[in-house]
Design a protein around this motif. Structure first.
Motif, PDB file in Angstrom:
ATOM      1  N   GLU A  76       0.980  -1.030  -0.029  1.00  0.00           N
ATOM      2  CA  GLU A  76       0.048   0.038  -0.188  1.00  0.00           C
ATOM      3  C   GLU A  76       0.908   1.230   0.037  1.00  0.00           C
ATOM      4  N   LYS A  77       0.158   2.352   0.138  1.00  0.00           N
ATOM      5  CA  LYS A  77       1.019   3.603  -0.105  1.00  0.00           C
ATOM      6  C   LYS A  77       2.392   3.679   0.391  1.00  0.00           C
ATOM      7  N   ASP A  78       2.633   3.590   1.858  1.00  0.00           N
ATOM      8  CA  ASP A  78       3.814   3.622   2.329  1.00  0.00           C
ATOM      9  C   ASP A  78       3.951   2.522   3.299  1.00  0.00           C
ATOM     10  N   SER A  79       3.304   1.330   3.182  1.00  0.00           N
ATOM     11  CA  SER A  79       3.495   0.225   3.986  1.00  0.00           C
ATOM     12  C   SER A  79       3.631  -1.044   3.235  1.00  0.00           C
ATOM     13  N   VAL A  80       4.076  -2.016   3.633  1.00  0.00           N
ATOM     14  CA  VAL A  80       3.899  -3.419   3.102  1.00  0.00           C
ATOM     15  C   VAL A  80       3.602  -4.260   4.219  1.00  0.00           C
ATOM     16  N   SER A  81       2.660  -5.181   3.802  1.00  0.00           N
ATOM     17  CA  SER A  81       2.199  -6.119   4.948  1.00  0.00           C
ATOM     18  C   SER A  81       2.054  -7.620   4.243  1.00  0.00           C
ATOM     19  N   PHE A  82       1.992  -8.701   5.040  1.00  0.00           N
ATOM     20  CA  PHE A  82       2.206 -10.009   4.634  1.00  0.00           C
ATOM     21  C   PHE A  82       0.813 -10.759   4.994  1.00  0.00           C
ATOM     22  N   LYS A  83       0.256 -11.239   4.015  1.00  0.00           N
ATOM     23  CA  LYS A  83      -1.376 -11.884   4.271  1.00  0.00           C
ATOM     24  C   LYS A  83      -1.101 -13.370   4.177  1.00  0.00           C
ATOM     25  N   PHE A  84      -1.474 -14.098   5.159  1.00  0.00           N
ATOM     26  CA  PHE A  84      -1.309 -15.624   5.324  1.00  0.00           C
ATOM     27  C   PHE A  84      -2.482 -15.807   4.280  1.00  0.00           C
ATOM     28  N   ILE A  85      -2.222 -16.799   3.305  1.00  0.00           N
ATOM     29  CA  ILE A  85      -3.136 -17.463   2.215  1.00  0.00           C
ATOM     30  C   ILE A  85      -3.957 -18.572   2.706  1.00  0.00           C
ATOM     31  N   GLU A  86      -5.134 -18.249   2.979  1.00  0.00           N
ATOM     32  CA  GLU A  86      -6.269 -19.038   3.627  1.00  0.00           C
ATOM     33  C   GLU A  86      -6.940 -20.002   2.691  1.00  0.00           C
ATOM     34  N   ASN A  87      -6.866 -19.771   1.371  1.00  0.00           N
ATOM     35  CA  ASN A  87      -7.615 -20.550   0.481  1.00  0.00           C
ATOM     36  C   ASN A  87      -6.485 -21.894   0.091  1.00  0.00           C
ATOM     37  N   ASP A  88      -6.930 -22.944   0.532  1.00  0.00           N
ATOM     38  CA  ASP A  88      -5.992 -24.269   0.599  1.00  0.00           C
ATOM     39  C   ASP A  88      -5.556 -24.377  -1.314  1.00  0.00           C
ATOM     40  N   LYS A  89      -6.404 -24.257  -2.198  1.00  0.00           N
ATOM     41  CA  LYS A  89      -6.194 -24.578  -3.494  1.00  0.00           C
ATOM     42  C   LYS A  89      -5.269 -23.284  -3.977  1.00  0.00           C
ATOM     43  N   GLU A  90      -5.540 -22.145  -3.647  1.00  0.00           N
ATOM     44  CA  GLU A  90      -4.540 -21.209  -4.116  1.00  0.00           C
ATOM     45  C   GLU A  90      -3.316 -21.302  -3.532  1.00  0.00           C
ATOM     46  N   LEU A  91      -3.063 -21.726  -2.174  1.00  0.00           N
ATOM     47  CA  LEU A  91      -1.942 -22.069  -1.615  1.00  0.00           C
ATOM     48  C   LEU A  91      -1.052 -23.247  -2.290  1.00  0.00           C
ATOM     49  N   ASP A  92      -1.791 -24.293  -2.687  1.00  0.00           N
ATOM     50  CA  ASP A  92      -1.303 -25.338  -3.264  1.00  0.00           C
ATOM     51  C   ASP A  92      -0.739 -24.847  -4.717  1.00  0.00           C
ATOM     52  N   GLU A  93      -1.616 -24.057  -5.377  1.00  0.00           N
ATOM     53  CA  GLU A  93      -1.023 -23.728  -6.764  1.00  0.00           C
ATOM     54  C   GLU A  93       0.266 -22.711  -6.529  1.00  0.00           C
ATOM     55  N   ILE A  94       0.273 -21.846  -5.710  1.00  0.00           N
ATOM     56  CA  ILE A  94       1.537 -20.946  -5.433  1.00  0.00           C
ATOM     57  C   ILE A  94       2.595 -21.980  -4.999  1.00  0.00           C
ATOM     58  N   ILE A  95       2.213 -22.962  -4.124  1.00  0.00           N
ATOM     59  CA  ILE A  95       3.561 -23.585  -3.671  1.00  0.00           C
ATOM     60  C   ILE A  95       4.080 -24.507  -4.881  1.00  0.00           C
ATOM     61  N   ASN A  96       3.421 -25.034  -5.689  1.00  0.00           N
ATOM     62  CA  ASN A  96       3.693 -25.707  -6.798  1.00  0.00           C
ATOM     63  C   ASN A  96       4.480 -24.817  -8.162  1.00  0.00           C
ATOM     64  N   ILE A  97       4.125 -23.441  -8.181  1.00  0.00           N
ATOM     65  CA  ILE A  97       4.680 -22.526  -8.984  1.00  0.00           C
ATOM     66  C   ILE A  97       5.861 -22.345  -8.447  1.00  0.00           C
ATOM     67  N   TYR A  98       6.295 -22.134  -7.012  1.00  0.00           N
ATOM     68  CA  TYR A  98       7.422 -21.660  -6.498  1.00  0.00           C
ATOM     69  C   TYR A  98       8.348 -22.829  -6.656  1.00  0.00           C
ATOM     70  N   GLU A  99       8.024 -24.122  -6.366  1.00  0.00           N
ATOM     71  CA  GLU A  99       8.884 -25.366  -6.304  1.00  0.00           C
ATOM     72  C   GLU A  99       9.437 -25.298  -7.816  1.00  0.00           C
ATOM     73  N   ASP A 100       8.583 -25.193  -8.887  1.00  0.00           N
ATOM     74  CA  ASP A 100       8.919 -25.088 -10.417  1.00  0.00           C
ATOM     75  C   ASP A 100       9.967 -24.022 -10.698  1.00  0.00           C
ATOM     76  N   MET A 101       9.871 -22.960 -10.001  1.00  0.00           N
ATOM     77  CA  MET A 101      10.853 -21.724 -10.408  1.00  0.00           C
ATOM     78  C   MET A 101      12.041 -22.334  -9.678  1.00  0.00           C
ATOM     79  N   LYS A 102      12.059 -22.727  -8.482  1.00  0.00           N
ATOM     80  CA  LYS A 102      13.371 -23.088  -7.626  1.00  0.00           C
ATOM     81  C   LYS A 102      14.040 -24.156  -8.628  1.00  0.00           C
ATOM     82  N   GLU A 103      13.322 -25.034  -9.050  1.00  0.00           N
ATOM     83  CA  GLU A 103      14.092 -26.205 -10.041  1.00  0.00           C
ATOM     84  C   GLU A 103      14.779 -25.746 -11.230  1.00  0.00           C
ATOM     85  N   ASP A 104      14.357 -24.480 -11.810  1.00  0.00           N
ATOM     86  CA  ASP A 104      14.937 -23.928 -13.033  1.00  0.00           C
ATOM     87  C   ASP A 104      16.183 -23.361 -12.889  1.00  0.00           C
TER      88      ASP A 104
END
Length: 76
Positions: free
Chosen positions: A48-76
């Motif tokens: 946001e304007k002058d701040s940064v916050s970290f939001k817990f990902i509550e949606n399990d489907k979204e979290l699984d998708e993001i984890i898979n994308i992150y793991e794929d990025m780390k393999e490359d």
């Protein structure tokens, strides 16, 4: 390595190493590792304007998708 302190659900401060930040579908995420632990958690980064916050990902489907994308990025 950068560090950040966040509060958990019990309002207790927890210190993390910032391992990585990455973007997916116009959102930014951060891979964080709690100090003295051997696992990584992923949060959505909300800028946001002058701040940064970290939001817990509550949606399990979204979290699984993001984890898979992150793991794929780390393999490359």
């Amino acid at each position: 390595m950068d560090k950040i302190v966040l509060k958990d659900k019990d309002n207790k401060e927890v210190e993390f190493n910032i391992i990585d930040t990455f973007g997916v579908d116009e959102k930014t995420y951060a891979a964080l590792e709690p100090l003295d632990e051997d696992f990584i958690v992923i949060f959505e980064v909300i800028e946001e304007k002058d701040s940064v916050s970290f939001k817990f990902i509550e949606n399990d489907k979204e979290l699984d998708e993001i984890i898979n994308i992150y793991e794929d990025m780390k393999e490359d």
